[in-house]
Scaffold this active site. Sequence first.
Site, mmCIF file in Angstrom:
data_model
loop_
_atom_site.group_PDB
_atom_site.id
_atom_site.type_symbol
_atom_site.label_atom_id
_atom_site.label_comp_id
_atom_site.label_asym_id
_atom_site.label_seq_id
_atom_site.Cartn_x
_atom_site.Cartn_y
_atom_site.Cartn_z
ATOM 1 N N SER A 262 0.987 -1.125 -0.137
ATOM 2 C CA SER A 262 -0.410 0.121 -0.006
ATOM 3 C C SER A 262 0.852 1.112 0.086
ATOM 4 C CB SER A 262 -0.925 -0.179 1.201
ATOM 5 O OG SER A 262 -1.686 -1.116 1.052
ATOM 6 N N GLY B 30 -4.507 -2.276 -0.947
ATOM 7 C CA GLY B 30 -3.204 -1.953 -1.870
ATOM 8 C C GLY B 30 -3.050 -0.448 -1.974
ATOM 9 N N GLY C 179 -2.579 3.700 -4.181
ATOM 10 C CA GLY C 179 -2.497 4.405 -5.335
ATOM 11 C C GLY C 179 -4.429 4.775 -5.299
ATOM 12 N N CYS D 187 -9.148 -2.116 3.013
ATOM 13 C CA CYS D 187 -7.683 -0.460 2.357
ATOM 14 C C CYS D 187 -8.345 -0.536 1.454
ATOM 15 C CB CYS D 187 -6.709 -1.183 2.916
ATOM 16 S SG CYS D 187 -5.645 0.351 2.355
ATOM 17 N N LEU D 188 -7.994 -0.650 0.566
ATOM 18 C CA LEU D 188 -8.101 -0.654 -0.925
ATOM 19 C C LEU D 188 -9.166 -1.044 -1.527
ATOM 20 C CD1 LEU D 188 -7.886 0.981 -4.044
ATOM 21 C CD2 LEU D 188 -6.672 -0.780 -4.406
ATOM 22 N N GLN E 219 -12.339 0.090 -0.633
ATOM 23 C CA GLN E 219 -12.756 1.507 -1.562
ATOM 24 C C GLN E 219 -13.346 1.276 -2.593
ATOM 25 O OE1 GLN E 219 -8.723 3.301 -1.226
ATOM 26 N NE2 GLN E 219 -9.101 4.066 1.037
ATOM 27 N N ASN F 77 -3.314 2.812 7.009
ATOM 28 C CA ASN F 77 -2.510 3.038 6.020
ATOM 29 C C ASN F 77 -3.060 3.227 4.944
ATOM 30 O OD1 ASN F 77 -0.461 3.326 3.929
ATOM 31 N ND2 ASN F 77 0.158 1.267 3.686
ATOM 32 N N GLY G 171 -4.505 6.778 1.943
ATOM 33 C CA GLY G 171 -4.198 8.430 1.540
ATOM 34 C C GLY G 171 -5.781 7.973 0.893
ATOM 35 N N PHE G 172 -6.658 7.748 0.851
ATOM 36 C CA PHE G 172 -8.530 7.891 0.450
ATOM 37 C C PHE G 172 -9.033 7.653 0.822
ATOM 38 C CE2 PHE G 172 -5.082 8.391 -3.296
ATOM 39 C CZ PHE G 172 -5.551 9.276 -4.115
ATOM 40 N N HIS H 155 -6.756 -1.889 9.184
ATOM 41 C CA HIS H 155 -6.003 -3.084 8.858
ATOM 42 C C HIS H 155 -5.713 -4.366 9.725
ATOM 43 C CE1 HIS H 155 -3.034 -2.758 4.891
ATOM 44 N NE2 HIS H 155 -4.243 -1.426 5.315
ATOM 45 N N GLU I 136 -5.030 -7.424 10.539
ATOM 46 C CA GLU I 136 -4.957 -8.390 10.703
ATOM 47 C C GLU I 136 -3.094 -7.945 11.212
ATOM 48 O OE1 GLU I 136 -2.169 -5.507 8.223
ATOM 49 O OE2 GLU I 136 -4.061 -5.763 8.308
#
Length: 382
Positions: free
Chosen positions: A51, A244, A246, A274-275, A278, A316, A318-319, A358, A360
């Site tokens: 990530s 992940g 981006g 996380c990603l 999203q 973790n 940023g979006f 996260h 985990e």
Amino acid sequence: MPSAHKPTACLALADGTLFYGQGFGATGQCTAELCFNTAMTGYQEIMTDPSYAGQIVTFTFPHIGNTGVTPEDDETGDPVAEGMVVKWMPTQSSNWRAVQELSDWLAARGRIAVGGIDTRRLTRAIRAQGAPHVAMAHDPEGNFDIEALVAAARGFSGLTGLDLAKDVTCAQSYRWNEMRWAWPEGYKPQTEAKHKVVAIDYGAKRNILRCLASAGCDVTVLPATATYDDVMAHNPDGVFLSNGPGDPAATGTYAVPMIQGLLEKTELPVFGICLGHQMLALALGAKTIKMNHGHHGANHPVKEISTGKVEITSMNHGFAVDSQTLPNGVLETHVSLFDGSNCGIRMENRPVFSVQHHPEASPGPQDSFYLFERFAASMAAA
């Protein structure tokens, strides 16, 4: 940094601000977005978290490197973060599990690091101005082309609109059966799996896959670009959407149609982190937004709305998912107690849910492990 030492590393921000320090790890130059992480442990897991692609990590905790590194703690094969910034130069490691020094590990893997930086000042600048674009150079002779460094920082395209999942995903499918680390055996294989799970790899951390295995899952990992037909060819009992890097909107161009196929054509349980969280939100019709400086650390309080329980979590990202855009039939389940941002959603009356943090705990607290058991329970019920 003692004044007698000539700087051997320079960090240049796009606004022209310069930070000088002592370089370690690899030599050379890199450009990236700069973020800060507030975790007190787990620097190796952070550096190898996919990530962090496209980012340099400033550690707010000063004692980085003092436990060395061990291959057991890698979250993927090599460091993915572009570099690291620390306050104090790493001391000689002191830990029974260490097999290598942090500086040697970074050098062997082509990652630049700088110590002797006023990370408190740097962190305050990131909080005030947002995650800056930076260029970082390490030259043992201390020779820097400052104009070129600043120009490189200003020329960095940034993460908005950038699909990085395709750069960190697996090249082909594979099976995973390794469970979480436990004393004294270490990592043991899962031999009594009850649920067939397809995990979509947008940049999956190994410990997330281990947590799935420990929850009784027989895991098959597929690349980020897997289609609905690719997934269903494995006849899964549930589908997992991984973490992940981006811009989620960019990755969503190929990920969202697959997830929408699952939601429209099956009743399979779906769990995202996380990603993956999203991606699920986008597939359901919500939108994502770029955060000022993101959430990066192992000490983020998250409230589960239905119970009022507060979990200390690792984050973790940023979006974030814009909770104001969640459609009818999709409930917000978790929120950050730092800023109220969305940290979880679920579909009403269907075993489809995801979280931003996260669970985990690699690195970080173990408050949210129950989410893997919840996913397993939803497959058992189905």
